[in-house]
Design an enzyme around this catalytic site. Structure first.
Site, PDB file in Angstrom:
ATOM      1  N   HIS A   1      22.617  57.375  49.047  1.00 26.06           N
ATOM      2  CA  HIS A   1      21.171  57.503  48.856  1.00 26.06           C
ATOM      3  C   HIS A   1      20.635  58.732  49.589  1.00 26.06           C
ATOM      4  O   HIS A   1      19.558  59.224  49.267  1.00 26.06           O
ATOM      5  CB  HIS A   1      20.456  56.235  49.345  1.00 26.06           C
ATOM      6  CG  HIS A   1      20.756  55.868  50.759  1.00 26.06           C
ATOM      7  ND1 HIS A   1      21.873  55.147  51.117  1.00 26.06           N
ATOM      8  CD2 HIS A   1      20.098  56.132  51.912  1.00 26.06           C
ATOM      9  CE1 HIS A   1      21.892  54.978  52.427  1.00 26.06           C
ATOM     10  NE2 HIS A   1      20.830  55.566  52.927  1.00 26.06           N
TER      11      HIS A   1
ATOM     12  N   GLY B   1      27.071  55.696  45.914  1.00 25.23           N
ATOM     13  CA  GLY B   1      25.809  55.025  45.639  1.00 25.23           C
ATOM     14  C   GLY B   1      25.994  53.557  45.970  1.00 25.23           C
ATOM     15  O   GLY B   1      25.313  53.018  46.847  1.00 25.23           O
TER      16      GLY B   1
ATOM     17  N   PHE C   1      41.553  37.737  39.168  1.00 25.66           N
ATOM     18  CA  PHE C   1      41.016  38.374  40.367  1.00 25.66           C
ATOM     19  C   PHE C   1      40.498  39.782  40.103  1.00 25.66           C
ATOM     20  O   PHE C   1      40.124  40.488  41.044  1.00 25.66           O
ATOM     21  CB  PHE C   1      42.059  38.370  41.481  1.00 25.66           C
ATOM     22  CG  PHE C   1      42.498  36.980  41.864  1.00 25.66           C
ATOM     23  CD1 PHE C   1      41.567  35.971  42.048  1.00 25.66           C
ATOM     24  CD2 PHE C   1      43.836  36.677  42.025  1.00 25.66           C
ATOM     25  CE1 PHE C   1      41.954  34.686  42.374  1.00 25.66           C
ATOM     26  CE2 PHE C   1      44.238  35.390  42.357  1.00 25.66           C
ATOM     27  CZ  PHE C   1      43.299  34.382  42.535  1.00 25.66           C
TER      28      PHE C   1
ATOM     29  N   ASP D   1      48.405  26.185  38.019  1.00 29.28           N
ATOM     30  CA  ASP D   1      47.493  26.671  39.063  1.00 29.28           C
ATOM     31  C   ASP D   1      46.046  26.301  38.771  1.00 29.28           C
ATOM     32  O   ASP D   1      45.187  26.395  39.653  1.00 29.28           O
ATOM     33  CB  ASP D   1      47.612  28.191  39.216  1.00 29.28           C
ATOM     34  CG  ASP D   1      48.847  28.578  40.014  1.00 29.28           C
ATOM     35  OD1 ASP D   1      49.309  27.749  40.826  1.00 29.28           O
ATOM     36  OD2 ASP D   1      49.353  29.698  39.834  1.00 29.28           O
TER      37      ASP D   1
ATOM     38  N   HIS E   1      42.608  29.859  38.508  1.00 27.30           N
ATOM     39  CA  HIS E   1      43.526  30.971  38.286  1.00 27.30           C
ATOM     40  C   HIS E   1      43.712  31.286  36.800  1.00 27.30           C
ATOM     41  O   HIS E   1      44.515  32.154  36.461  1.00 27.30           O
ATOM     42  CB  HIS E   1      44.894  30.649  38.903  1.00 27.30           C
ATOM     43  CG  HIS E   1      44.928  30.802  40.394  1.00 27.30           C
ATOM     44  ND1 HIS E   1      44.054  30.156  41.224  1.00 27.30           N
ATOM     45  CD2 HIS E   1      45.744  31.547  41.193  1.00 27.30           C
ATOM     46  CE1 HIS E   1      44.327  30.476  42.482  1.00 27.30           C
ATOM     47  NE2 HIS E   1      45.338  31.328  42.487  1.00 27.30           N
TER      48      HIS E   1
ATOM     49  N   ASP F   1      24.533  52.036  57.769  1.00 24.03           N
ATOM     50  CA  ASP F   1      24.616  50.613  58.100  1.00 24.03           C
ATOM     51  C   ASP F   1      24.997  49.779  56.888  1.00 24.03           C
ATOM     52  O   ASP F   1      25.780  48.826  57.000  1.00 24.03           O
ATOM     53  CB  ASP F   1      23.267  50.127  58.653  1.00 24.03           C
ATOM     54  CG  ASP F   1      22.945  50.724  60.005  1.00 24.03           C
ATOM     55  OD1 ASP F   1      23.691  50.464  60.963  1.00 24.03           O
ATOM     56  OD2 ASP F   1      21.943  51.456  60.110  1.00 24.03           O
TER      57      ASP F   1
ATOM     58  N   LEU G   1      27.131  51.042  48.082  1.00 23.52           N
ATOM     59  CA  LEU G   1      27.471  51.266  49.482  1.00 23.52           C
ATOM     60  C   LEU G   1      28.851  50.709  49.835  1.00 23.52           C
ATOM     61  O   LEU G   1      29.258  49.659  49.364  1.00 23.52           O
ATOM     62  CB  LEU G   1      26.401  50.648  50.376  1.00 23.52           C
ATOM     63  CG  LEU G   1      25.028  51.335  50.286  1.00 23.52           C
ATOM     64  CD1 LEU G   1      24.002  50.612  51.148  1.00 23.52           C
ATOM     65  CD2 LEU G   1      25.124  52.798  50.693  1.00 23.52           C
TER      66      LEU G   1
ATOM     67  N   HIS H   1      15.194  59.373  49.025  1.00 19.44           N
ATOM     68  CA  HIS H   1      15.370  58.846  50.381  1.00 19.44           C
ATOM     69  C   HIS H   1      15.361  59.996  51.382  1.00 19.44           C
ATOM     70  O   HIS H   1      16.404  60.600  51.653  1.00 19.44           O
ATOM     71  CB  HIS H   1      16.695  58.094  50.489  1.00 19.44           C
ATOM     72  CG  HIS H   1      16.814  56.930  49.547  1.00 19.44           C
ATOM     73  ND1 HIS H   1      16.670  55.621  49.957  1.00 19.44           N
ATOM     74  CD2 HIS H   1      17.049  56.885  48.216  1.00 19.44           C
ATOM     75  CE1 HIS H   1      16.823  54.814  48.916  1.00 19.44           C
ATOM     76  NE2 HIS H   1      17.052  55.556  47.845  1.00 19.44           N
TER      77      HIS H   1
ATOM     78  N   GLU I   1      41.749  43.076  47.010  1.00 19.01           N
ATOM     79  CA  GLU I   1      41.650  43.620  45.659  1.00 19.01           C
ATOM     80  C   GLU I   1      40.624  44.744  45.554  1.00 19.01           C
ATOM     81  O   GLU I   1      40.898  45.802  44.966  1.00 19.01           O
ATOM     82  CB  GLU I   1      41.307  42.510  44.658  1.00 19.01           C
ATOM     83  CG  GLU I   1      42.415  41.503  44.405  1.00 19.01           C
ATOM     84  CD  GLU I   1      42.410  40.345  45.403  1.00 19.01           C
ATOM     85  OE1 GLU I   1      43.218  39.417  45.246  1.00 19.01           O
ATOM     86  OE2 GLU I   1      41.564  40.374  46.345  1.00 19.01           O
TER      87      GLU I   1
END
Length: 656
Positions: A66, A114, A427, A459, A463, A151, A116, A26, A401
């Site tokens: 990159h 790497g 989770f 739950d 869950h 970005d 992002l 890049h 998390e």
């Protein structure tokens, strides 16, 4: 200023030469972001290339990984152990210049970037660790954390989690420069994102500023000076042009992920008046970088004098600082863990809380928290860190998390702390990308993952983890431990704390479990000999070799966590029928080896996928659970002694 222009062009063309030589990479980001990177490194970054691990250095994270050629160019210019031969081997097998920066592979690379957004998140963790270190050792701490993001980093969801956290915590030592080039691989940013990023970060509580011309070194320098003086984290939006100086390519996606091509690169050099051969560094730039590196060495030497004075005035605190930095455990931690025991049934999350409390009493560097679930996950650890009290131990990560796990990576990489984070096992899906980087970077982050099966109950299936334990086991380098009682929970914490080359996931129950009499058969703090292990009701298998008694057993039942009691119950009845049965608690399944002389049967309230090649019969669950009382849900899915016996007898009948 003439040297600045020459240095910026050096960085641009070193990057373009690397990509051209590799025919991969890049070039655009380095060519556009070179002025901001040079301004930061030449005027603000406090570092010593002779010692990339100096504890009080500023940290620099290239979140837009990159653009790695930009970072490699900087490291080369400033005298890190990255000779030009390594630049010529960019992206090649065995080089120290991999396609994306990798921690441990290249001197001066602070973290693996790497994916992002994770670089930004780890920078937040580093900044948090700096503030917490300064609260404990103000005499010897005074560094900052800088990051360059793109970005893509800002579009990824983790950036929202950690930016919110950093603003809430007022992490004033964190300065982020945004390479605002308005281009992604697929085209203009505006095709998919219209966020006002400056307003967004201001809303989080950050100091924000816009630099309208990303080639204006004086303006970038002034913005950095103002950021350093602000008590809030800072977000500097620097407008750049991707592929700056490459006609026909600059400002377009063509500059993003492909070499410029020999013709375009030659034209770009011609327009810049660059007449040196590929990979050349002008003498004027080399001399300036050497002088700047020498200044860093002098700053380091001054810090060493300060540390010596600190050591003389407070030798115990200095020794503690050195011990924690070396990741050495204090003498009292393992005895403190050994004292954790209970005679009454309790959930392993409660056993884990007792272990954590014991470890905290002897390890001042042990810090962490939860994704807003400390009481449920058994990770309550005292006062909560706030923007006014960074000396506390508990970090309130909020319901973030992914952000939590990535911040923990940054804290671990910073050094000086042993860190843990917690949430419900189900989770773990939300934090998995950061857990993968924990393993890739070999960071000893401890993940406390509770509510470990369909026994969660009411739950419901959202869950109730099914595939999650297995999904963690397949990540290379992750130590997955699922204890069955207090003794194994203690051993699991010992294994997690003594490990310094990778992460550990502790898989813990919500429901109470009996305190089974379990012998440790091959490793850990309590080692039984072959004879006593053979006679034990349940053994913890922690070796890659099967203990030999000279007697062939008919049946071997291996289980983990809450299902060990179920295995013991089934074994008792099978023994009453005259069968020779061995029961194994596979605290760490990766160390389990089946007895080739026996019928081996596994029991785990989770996916059977990973057991299939290890055992003759895998009893588990390969569908989602249901909402209802935990014992009823377990019974529905066949996790009762009677149901297990029926499965085992059916299997044996088919083999006779």
């Amino acid at each position: 200023m003439q040297t600045d222009v020459l240095a910026v062009d050096t960085l641009r063309f070193l990057a373009a030469d690397m990509v051209e030589a590799a025919q991969s990479g890049h070039p655009g980001m380095p060519m556009g972001a070179a002025p901001m990177a040079w301004t930061l490194w030449s005027r603000h970054l406090r570092h010593d290339p002779a010692d990339p691990e100096w504890a009080d250095r500023d940290r620099f994270v290239l979140s837009a990984g990159h653009g790695s050629a930009l970072l490699y160019g900087l490291l080369h210019l400033f005298g890190y152990d990255l000779p030009v031969e390594e630049l010529r081997r960019f992206r090649q097998w065995g080089s120290r210049t991999p396609g994306h920066p990798e921690f441990g592979e290249t001197p001066g690379v602070e973290c693996t970037t790497g994916p992002l957004g994770q670089g930004l998140a780890m920078a937040v963790g580093m900044a948090l660790a700096e503030r917490m270190t300064a609260a404990r050792y103000p005499e010897i701490t005074g560094h900052r954390t800088y990051a360059i993001v793109g970005d893509g980093c800002l579009m990824e969801g983790v950036s929202h989690e950690v930016a919110s956290f950093a603003g809430h915590m007022a992490l004033g030592g964190l300065i982020v420069l945004w390479d605002d080039n308005q281009i992604t691989i697929d085209g203009a940013v505006g095709r998919s994102c219209g966020d006002d990023q400056v307003a967004r970060f201001a809303a989080y509580g950050w100091h924000t500023e816009v630099v309208a011309d990303g080639t204006d070194i004086a303006a970038i320098d002034a913005a950095l000076m103002r950021a350093k003086g602000d008590p809030r984290p800072s977000f500097l939006a620097v407008r750049t042009v991707i592929g700056h100086g490459a006609p026909g390519v600059a400002g377009t996606p063509k500059a993003h992920g492909s070499p410029l091509g020999a013709e375009q690169l030659a034209l770009a050099k011609e327009l810049a008046g660059w007449v040196l051969p590929p990979f050349a560094v002008p003498e004027q730039v080399a001399a300036m970088c050497a002088a700047l590196a020498a200044i860093g060495g002098e700053e380091h030497a001054t810090w060493l004098e300060e540390f010596a004075a600190f050591d003389a005035a407070a030798p115990e605190r200095a020794a503690e600082f050195r011990r924690a930095a070396a990741r050495l455990l204090p003498d009292g931690v393992l005895p403190a863990l050994e004292a954790v025991a209970a005679r009454v049934p309790r959930a392993t999350r409660q056993s884990s809380q007792a272990c954590l409390t014991a470890a905290l009493s002897t390890m001042p560097e042990l810090v962490g928290g939860s994704a807003d679930l400390a009481g449920s996950t058994g990770t309550v650890c005292g006062d909560v860190v706030t923007r006014d009290d960074f000396a506390a131990r508990a970090v309130a990560f909020g319901i973030r998390e992914f952000g939590m796990a990535a911040i923990l990576n940054g804290m671990s990489l910073h050094g000086g702390f042993r860190v843990f984070g917690s949430t419900f096992l189900v989770f773990a899906d939300y934090l998995r990308p950061a857990l993968r980087l924990s393993a890739l970077m070999r960071q000893p982050v401890i993940y406390v993952l509770t509510h470990d099966s369909i026994a969660v109950g009411e739950d419901g299936p959202t869950h109730q983890p099914v595939e999650h334990i297995e999904s963690l086991r397949v990540i290379p380098g992750v130590q997955v431990l699922r204890p069955a009682n207090d003794a194994e929970t203690v051993l699991a914490w010992e294994m997690a704390l003594t490990r310094v080359d990778g992460p550990t996931a502790l898989i813990l129950s919500r429901q109470s479990l009996p305190q089974l009499d379990i012998e440790i058969s091959a490793a850990g703090s309590r080692i039984a000999d072959d004879e006593s292990a053979a006679d034990a009701a349940v053994e913890t298998e922690l070796a890659a070799a099967h203990p030999s008694t000279g007697v062939a057993r008919e049946i071997e039942i291996v289980a983990t966590g809450s299902e060990v009691a179920l295995a013991a119950g089934a074994a008792e009845q099978l023994r009453a029928e005259g069968l020779d049965v061995r029961v194994v608690s596979a605290l760490d399944r990766s160390r389990f080896t089946a007895d080739p002389r026996a019928h081996t049967i596994s029991i785990e309230a989770g996916s059977t996928a990973g057991w299939a090649g290890l055992v003759d019969l895998a009893i588990g669950i390969d569908e989602f659970g249901h909402s209802g009382p935990g014992d009823e849900v377990m019974a529905h899915h066949g996790f009762t002694v009677a149901a297990v016996l029926a499965r085992i007898r059916g299997y044996l009948d088919g083999t006779r």
